[in-house]
Design an enzyme around this catalytic site. Sequence first.
Site, short mmCIF file in Angstrom:
data_model
loop_
_atom_site.label_atom_id
_atom_site.label_comp_id
_atom_site.label_asym_id
_atom_site.label_seq_id
_atom_site.Cartn_x
_atom_site.Cartn_y
_atom_site.Cartn_z
N LYS A 196 0.86 -1.19 0.00
CA LYS A 196 0.00 0.00 0.00
C LYS A 196 0.89 1.23 0.00
CE LYS A 196 -3.61 2.43 2.51
NZ LYS A 196 -4.66 2.35 3.53
N ARG A 206 -10.79 9.92 2.22
CA ARG A 206 -10.64 10.57 3.52
C ARG A 206 -11.75 11.61 3.72
NH1 ARG A 206 -4.00 11.03 3.20
NH2 ARG A 206 -3.66 8.76 3.11
N LYS A 218 1.38 9.94 5.79
CA LYS A 218 1.43 8.52 6.17
C LYS A 218 2.70 7.84 5.65
CE LYS A 218 -3.56 7.97 6.83
NZ LYS A 218 -4.73 7.05 6.69
N GLU A 234 7.42 -6.74 1.01
CA GLU A 234 6.23 -6.61 1.87
C GLU A 234 5.25 -7.76 1.62
OE1 GLU A 234 5.22 -4.72 4.24
OE2 GLU A 234 6.34 -2.85 4.18
N LYS A 249 -2.22 -1.51 -3.76
CA LYS A 249 -3.09 -0.35 -3.68
C LYS A 249 -2.27 0.92 -3.73
CE LYS A 249 -6.23 1.82 -0.44
NZ LYS A 249 -6.81 1.78 0.87
N SER A 275 -10.42 5.60 -4.43
CA SER A 275 -11.34 6.73 -4.54
C SER A 275 -10.88 7.79 -5.55
CB SER A 275 -11.53 7.37 -3.16
OG SER A 275 -10.28 7.80 -2.63
N TYR A 314 -15.26 1.02 -6.70
CA TYR A 314 -16.53 1.74 -6.56
C TYR A 314 -17.36 1.64 -7.83
CZ TYR A 314 -13.72 3.45 -2.72
OH TYR A 314 -12.92 3.50 -1.61
C1 PBG Z 1 -7.26 3.59 5.67
C2 PBG Z 1 -7.67 3.32 4.28
C3 PBG Z 1 -7.55 4.22 3.24
C4 PBG Z 1 -8.13 3.62 2.13
C5 PBG Z 1 -8.60 2.36 2.52
N1 PBG Z 1 -8.28 2.19 3.87
C6 PBG Z 1 -7.00 5.59 3.19
C7 PBG Z 1 -5.67 5.87 3.74
O1 PBG Z 1 -4.82 4.98 3.89
O2 PBG Z 1 -5.45 7.03 4.06
C8 PBG Z 1 -8.25 4.27 0.78
C9 PBG Z 1 -9.32 3.79 -0.13
C10 PBG Z 1 -9.62 4.70 -1.27
O3 PBG Z 1 -8.98 5.77 -1.44
O4 PBG Z 1 -10.54 4.38 -2.03
N2 PBG Z 1 -6.55 2.67 6.36
#
Ligand code: PBG
Length: 325
Positions: A196, A206, A218, A234, A249, A275, A314
């Site tokens: 990720k 968010r 992050k 990982e 991701k 998203s 989505y």
């Molecule tokens: C949080 C999490 C995130 C997403 C899924 N779980 C956001 C982040 O890590 O800040 C993102 C999903 C998306 O953007 O569609 N643990």
Amino acid sequence: MHLQRRNRITRKSEAIRSLVRETILTPDDFIVPLFIDEGVNVKTEITSMPGYYRNSLDVTVNEVKELWSMGLKAVLLFVKSKDELKDNTGKEAWNKDGLMQRSIKAIKDAVPEMYVMTDVALDPYSSYGHDGIVKDGQIVNDETVEALVKMSISHAEAGADMVAPSDMMDGRIGAIRKGLEENNFINTGIMSYSAKYASCFYGPFRDALDSAPGFGDKKTYQMDYANRIEAIKETVMDVEEGADIVMVKPALSYLDIIREVKNAVNVPVSAYNISGEYAMIKAAAEKGWINEDKAIMEVLTSIKRAGADLIATYFAKDAIRILNH
Ligand code: PBG
């Protein structure tokens, strides 16, 4: 010309193109992310995700029935926690009467066969909006992992089929597996967000959960998007620690990573069409600059072609509608 081979022969008509097509999307490919809110009969459109909603549980249950009737078989749950329940321990995350736990039960009661996956990370419950516990401005690993284990067990208790840790702490897959085993949840799976990346494309998500980090970013836990080999490291570690499914991701800027991970591991690989990737297509389509349906199918097919066995998106309902057309 007398060519030995004319490659255009297998592209001549839709019939032959469909006969030789290598990648075909089906409803079995998709995981549907759902955003759940407190309240009754609440349906709030997410500003930066037009056409996507944060729903109260009653609305969500109806939505899940519809998804099942369309042939969709997996949902991935995210809840929006109330501000007053947020703190730096994230303890609401393992409240057995919390919104997540109530949601898992209600969905499994209404549609028992629907495969219910749950997000495991502290950000929706954290007063800092971080995926872990904060001490002296740092996101502390080992204490966070203990919290994630409690969270995972409470999801399993509520009836989740698979927990999906999205936090990127070290050692959490092994710890969660051990916690599940010790509590006799021998049928509960783990889908690890293994690779990720720290991505700007999470912005709309968010907004949906009001979970943006209150300070910093992050990057001390999510990966640097410049890195490729690290993704393999990982992912291989997560498989060794017991992950049933691994994930890359985001998806679109990381198609190369999906392919490399697919070649490197012997468990199913998922990819999250996130998203921001949704928002970009929606925005361009709204402006009339691209054809939305065609963009959806091209993007989803590319993710599957890259090597994803499963795609969290989505666009799942749109894809079914387009496929059935
Ligand atoms: C949080 C999490 C995130 C997403 C899924 N779980 C956001 C982040 O890590 O800040 C993102 C999903 C998306 O953007 O569609 N643990």
